[in-house]
Design an enzyme around this catalytic site. Sequence first.
Site, mmCIF file in Angstrom:
data_model
loop_
_atom_site.group_PDB
_atom_site.id
_atom_site.type_symbol
_atom_site.label_atom_id
_atom_site.label_comp_id
_atom_site.label_asym_id
_atom_site.label_seq_id
_atom_site.Cartn_x
_atom_site.Cartn_y
_atom_site.Cartn_z
ATOM 1 N N ASP A 90 -2.479 1.084 2.708
ATOM 2 C CA ASP A 90 -2.822 1.653 1.402
ATOM 3 C C ASP A 90 -3.272 0.573 0.418
ATOM 4 O OD1 ASP A 90 -2.323 4.243 2.174
ATOM 5 O OD2 ASP A 90 -0.236 4.224 1.513
ATOM 6 N N ASN A 94 -3.595 5.069 -8.777
ATOM 7 C CA ASN A 94 -2.254 5.642 -8.659
ATOM 8 C C ASN A 94 -1.609 5.953 -10.000
ATOM 9 O OD1 ASN A 94 -2.175 5.722 -5.899
ATOM 10 N ND2 ASN A 94 -0.930 3.878 -5.642
ATOM 11 N N ASN A 106 5.690 6.765 -8.880
ATOM 12 C CA ASN A 106 6.163 7.938 -9.602
ATOM 13 C C ASN A 106 7.305 8.629 -8.868
ATOM 14 O OD1 ASN A 106 5.776 10.342 -11.527
ATOM 15 N ND2 ASN A 106 5.383 11.269 -9.539
#
Length: 263
Positions: free
Chosen positions: A49, A122, A166
């Site tokens: 990622d 993100n 998050n």
Amino acid sequence: MAGDHQKFEKLGLVYSQSDRARKAAKELCERYDFVPEEEADALIALGGDGTMLDTLHDMLDDGNIRPVFGLNLGTVGFLMNRYHGASGLTQRLAEAKAMPILPLRMSVTKQTGETCTYCAINEVSLLRETRQTAKIEISVNGRVRIPELAGDGILLSTPVGSTAYNLSANGPILPLDSNMLALTPISPFRPRRWRGAILPDRSKVRFRVNEPAKRPVAAVADSKEVRDVAEVHIEVAREMEMTLLFDPHQALDERIVAEQFVT
């Protein structure tokens, strides 16, 4: 969409410097003809990622935005497809599902008055720089909603980022097509009962740091950090829409739904 059999004429290849990614890059280069990255109409990204985020940020920085098909040669690979070897890549690309994503734009004013702007795929997060608790005023669409949040900080997440930082801060997982953003406090002390909010993605959010000299705060757009901030404005950068390509059975929207049932 899947089944449209899209065809990309010029493919570029980017990869991390891990042994696995470099080996896969060699395998792919022996089978396919890649063009220089700046000439490509789609990119193949090898790595995890982090590699995908770096690739997307590079495109945002140079303004040359193209679809990206990621192949996981890292750890988690939430934004990537599985790597099955060099064969079949052209067919996988033709059948791939296109998934649009919208980055956030963070505009920062520092205590010195200096300003700067960065984008985040993100999330944008505000974090205390010292042992002193951060105190942050939170406004949405010009209206003060929380006069003073005391804690480690606050973050605003896209649906793509909702399963990253998050989630670890106990924020909600957002479906990719929800058109929502997650506003999540980080280790809040006051107000004690506020656990965050889900906002329409057309919202404009402002964070103002209270007592910035005594309680310095840094703002981070994914991995790009600005220290000693006074005020931060955030909104979705719609003109910078990006496209990730996924195998139909591995699409990101399904992964985000599935993540909500992990026990």
